[in-house]
Design an enzyme around this catalytic site. Structure first.
Site, PDB file in Angstrom:
ATOM      1  N   ASP A 212     -46.713  12.489  -7.439  1.00 18.28           N
ATOM      2  CA  ASP A 212     -46.816  13.170  -6.153  1.00 18.28           C
ATOM      3  C   ASP A 212     -48.306  13.222  -5.840  1.00 18.28           C
ATOM      4  OD1 ASP A 212     -46.038  14.663  -3.869  1.00 18.28           O
ATOM      5  OD2 ASP A 212     -46.585  16.506  -4.915  1.00 18.28           O
TER       6      ASP A 212
ATOM      7  N   ASP B  91     -46.058  20.603  -7.044  1.00 18.58           N
ATOM      8  CA  ASP B  91     -46.435  19.183  -7.154  1.00 18.58           C
ATOM      9  C   ASP B  91     -45.829  18.555  -8.411  1.00 18.58           C
ATOM     10  OD1 ASP B  91     -48.842  19.207  -5.020  1.00 18.58           O
ATOM     11  OD2 ASP B  91     -48.969  20.973  -6.316  1.00 18.58           O
TER      12      ASP B  91
ATOM     13  N   GLU C 119     -44.849   8.837  -4.127  1.00 20.57           N
ATOM     14  CA  GLU C 119     -44.420   9.295  -2.809  1.00 20.57           C
ATOM     15  C   GLU C 119     -45.128   8.475  -1.739  1.00 20.57           C
ATOM     16  OE1 GLU C 119     -43.615  13.557  -1.708  1.00 20.57           O
ATOM     17  OE2 GLU C 119     -45.458  13.199  -0.558  1.00 20.57           O
TER      18      GLU C 119
END
Length: 179
Positions: A7, A141, A68
Protein backbone atom coordinates in the site's frame (compact mmCIF):
# COMPACT_ATOMS: atom_id res chain seq x y z
CA UNK A 1 1.34 -18.59 -3.81
CA UNK A 2 3.18 -16.06 -1.66
CA UNK A 3 2.32 -12.41 -2.35
CA UNK A 4 3.79 -9.21 -0.98
CA UNK A 5 1.08 -6.54 -0.88
CA UNK A 6 2.24 -2.93 -0.97
CA UNK A 7 0.00 0.00 0.00
CA UNK A 8 2.26 2.78 -1.31
CA UNK A 9 2.92 5.97 0.57
CA UNK A 10 5.89 8.17 1.38
CA UNK A 11 5.21 8.62 5.08
CA UNK A 12 3.73 5.15 5.68
CA UNK A 13 4.13 2.43 3.07
CA UNK A 14 2.12 -0.60 4.17
CA UNK A 15 3.61 -4.03 3.46
CA UNK A 16 2.12 -7.45 4.09
CA UNK A 17 2.86 -10.99 2.98
CA UNK A 18 0.10 -13.55 2.55
CA UNK A 19 0.46 -17.15 1.44
CA UNK A 20 -2.21 -19.47 0.06
CA UNK A 21 -4.40 -20.31 -2.90
CA UNK A 22 -7.90 -19.29 -3.88
CA UNK A 23 -10.55 -21.36 -2.15
CA UNK A 24 -8.35 -22.35 0.79
CA UNK A 25 -7.59 -20.63 4.11
CA UNK A 26 -4.88 -18.00 3.75
CA UNK A 27 -1.94 -17.40 6.09
CA UNK A 28 -0.38 -14.08 7.03
CA UNK A 29 3.39 -14.42 6.92
CA UNK A 30 4.23 -10.87 7.96
CA UNK A 31 2.87 -7.33 8.13
CA UNK A 32 4.37 -3.92 8.77
CA UNK A 33 4.96 -0.39 7.61
CA UNK A 34 7.99 1.25 6.02
CA UNK A 35 8.09 4.76 7.51
CA UNK A 36 9.92 7.88 6.40
CA UNK A 37 10.07 11.27 8.14
CA UNK A 38 7.81 13.85 6.48
CA UNK A 39 10.48 16.53 6.83
CA UNK A 40 13.24 14.51 5.09
CA UNK A 41 14.46 15.23 1.58
CA UNK A 42 12.35 13.46 -1.10
CA UNK A 43 15.32 11.53 -2.45
CA UNK A 44 16.22 10.20 0.98
CA UNK A 45 12.59 9.20 1.59
CA UNK A 46 12.48 7.24 -1.68
CA UNK A 47 15.75 5.49 -0.79
CA UNK A 48 14.28 4.58 2.62
CA UNK A 49 11.17 3.13 0.95
CA UNK A 50 13.40 1.16 -1.43
CA UNK A 51 15.52 -0.21 1.40
CA UNK A 52 12.43 -1.22 3.36
CA UNK A 53 10.85 -3.02 0.43
CA UNK A 54 14.14 -4.72 -0.43
CA UNK A 55 14.32 -6.04 3.15
CA UNK A 56 10.79 -7.47 2.82
CA UNK A 57 11.67 -9.07 -0.52
CA UNK A 58 14.86 -10.57 0.96
CA UNK A 59 13.14 -11.89 4.06
CA UNK A 60 9.91 -13.24 2.57
CA UNK A 61 10.79 -14.18 -1.04
CA UNK A 62 7.33 -13.53 -2.58
CA UNK A 63 6.34 -15.00 -5.93
CA UNK A 64 4.45 -11.84 -6.83
CA UNK A 65 4.11 -8.25 -5.65
CA UNK A 66 0.64 -6.65 -5.60
CA UNK A 67 0.67 -2.86 -5.52
CA UNK A 68 -2.28 -0.52 -5.15
CA UNK A 69 -2.90 1.24 -8.46
CA UNK A 70 -2.54 4.98 -7.95
CA UNK A 71 -5.68 6.88 -8.84
CA UNK A 72 -6.37 10.58 -9.16
CA UNK A 73 -6.99 12.32 -5.88
CA UNK A 74 -7.87 15.92 -5.15
CA UNK A 75 -4.56 16.51 -3.37
CA UNK A 76 -1.87 16.46 -6.08
CA UNK A 77 0.95 16.45 -3.52
CA UNK A 78 -0.45 13.27 -1.90
CA UNK A 79 -0.98 11.47 -5.20
CA UNK A 80 2.57 12.32 -6.33
CA UNK A 81 4.11 10.81 -3.19
CA UNK A 82 1.90 7.74 -3.53
CA UNK A 83 2.88 7.35 -7.19
CA UNK A 84 6.57 7.70 -6.38
CA UNK A 85 6.40 5.07 -3.62
CA UNK A 86 4.43 2.82 -5.95
CA UNK A 87 7.11 3.14 -8.63
CA UNK A 88 9.81 2.23 -6.10
CA UNK A 89 7.92 -0.96 -5.15
CA UNK A 90 7.48 -1.92 -8.81
CA UNK A 91 11.16 -1.21 -9.54
CA UNK A 92 12.33 -3.38 -6.62
CA UNK A 93 10.20 -6.29 -7.82
CA UNK A 94 11.13 -5.87 -11.50
CA UNK A 95 14.83 -5.74 -10.65
CA UNK A 96 14.43 -9.26 -9.19
CA UNK A 97 12.21 -10.57 -11.98
CA UNK A 98 9.20 -10.81 -9.67
CA UNK A 99 5.86 -10.22 -11.43
CA UNK A 100 3.94 -7.10 -10.35
CA UNK A 101 0.16 -6.80 -10.33
CA UNK A 102 -1.71 -3.53 -9.88
CA UNK A 103 -5.13 -3.48 -8.22
CA UNK A 104 -7.41 -0.48 -7.75
CA UNK A 105 -8.63 0.40 -4.26
CA UNK A 106 -12.25 -0.42 -5.19
CA UNK A 107 -11.17 -3.77 -6.68
CA UNK A 108 -9.38 -4.67 -3.44
CA UNK A 109 -12.30 -3.56 -1.27
CA UNK A 110 -14.77 -5.54 -3.41
CA UNK A 111 -12.60 -8.67 -3.29
CA UNK A 112 -12.12 -8.56 0.48
CA UNK A 113 -15.45 -7.16 1.73
CA UNK A 114 -17.88 -7.64 -1.15
CA UNK A 115 -18.28 -3.87 -1.59
CA UNK A 116 -16.03 -1.58 -3.60
CA UNK A 117 -17.13 1.28 -1.33
CA UNK A 118 -16.11 -0.32 1.98
CA UNK A 119 -14.38 1.91 4.51
CA UNK A 120 -11.02 1.26 6.18
CA UNK A 121 -12.66 -0.26 9.27
CA UNK A 122 -14.58 -2.79 7.16
CA UNK A 123 -11.43 -3.74 5.23
CA UNK A 124 -9.50 -4.17 8.50
CA UNK A 125 -12.29 -6.29 10.00
CA UNK A 126 -12.43 -8.60 6.98
CA UNK A 127 -8.64 -8.94 6.78
CA UNK A 128 -8.70 -9.90 10.47
CA UNK A 129 -11.39 -12.53 9.84
CA UNK A 130 -9.90 -13.92 6.61
CA UNK A 131 -6.43 -14.32 8.10
CA UNK A 132 -7.76 -15.50 11.49
CA UNK A 133 -5.94 -12.72 13.38
CA UNK A 134 -6.68 -11.71 16.97
CA UNK A 135 -6.95 -8.01 16.08
CA UNK A 136 -6.93 -5.81 12.97
CA UNK A 137 -3.41 -4.89 11.81
CA UNK A 138 -2.44 -1.30 12.68
CA UNK A 139 -2.08 1.16 11.11
CA UNK A 140 -4.68 0.88 8.34
CA UNK A 141 -1.88 0.96 5.73
CA UNK A 142 -0.70 -2.44 7.02
CA UNK A 143 -4.22 -3.91 6.78
CA UNK A 144 -4.56 -2.46 3.27
CA UNK A 145 -1.31 -4.16 2.22
CA UNK A 146 -2.65 -7.52 3.43
CA UNK A 147 -5.93 -6.84 1.59
CA UNK A 148 -3.96 -6.25 -1.62
CA UNK A 149 -2.18 -9.59 -1.23
CA UNK A 150 -5.48 -11.38 -0.52
CA UNK A 151 -7.12 -9.74 -3.53
CA UNK A 152 -4.30 -10.86 -5.79
CA UNK A 153 -4.32 -14.44 -4.54
CA UNK A 154 -8.06 -14.66 -5.14
CA UNK A 155 -8.09 -12.88 -8.51
CA UNK A 156 -4.86 -14.09 -10.11
CA UNK A 157 -6.23 -17.47 -11.31
CA UNK A 158 -9.14 -15.82 -13.14
CA UNK A 159 -6.91 -13.07 -14.55
CA UNK A 160 -4.43 -15.68 -15.81
CA UNK A 161 -7.21 -17.65 -17.54
CA UNK A 162 -8.49 -14.46 -19.15
CA UNK A 163 -5.02 -13.51 -20.39
CA UNK A 164 -4.53 -17.01 -21.82
CA UNK A 165 -7.89 -16.82 -23.61
CA UNK A 166 -7.03 -13.43 -25.10
CA UNK A 167 -3.61 -14.68 -26.18
CA UNK A 168 -5.19 -17.76 -27.76
CA UNK A 169 -7.78 -15.65 -29.57
CA UNK A 170 -5.22 -13.20 -30.94
CA UNK A 171 -2.53 -15.78 -31.76
CA UNK A 172 -1.71 -15.93 -35.46
CA UNK A 173 -2.89 -19.00 -37.34
CA UNK A 174 -0.60 -20.83 -39.77
CA UNK A 175 -2.03 -18.70 -42.61
CA UNK A 176 -1.15 -15.47 -40.78
CA UNK A 177 -4.72 -14.78 -39.67
CA UNK A 178 -5.82 -14.46 -36.10
CA UNK A 179 -7.98 -17.13 -34.54
Amino acid sequence: MRVLGVDPGLTRCGVGVVEGVAGRPLTMIGVGVVRTPADADLGHRLVAVEQGIEQWLDEHRPECVAVERVFSQHNVRTVMGTAQASAVAMLCAARRGIPVALHTPSEVKAAVTGSGRADKAQVGAMVTRLLRLSAPPKPADAADALALAICHIWRAPAQNRLQQAVALHTAPTPKGRTA
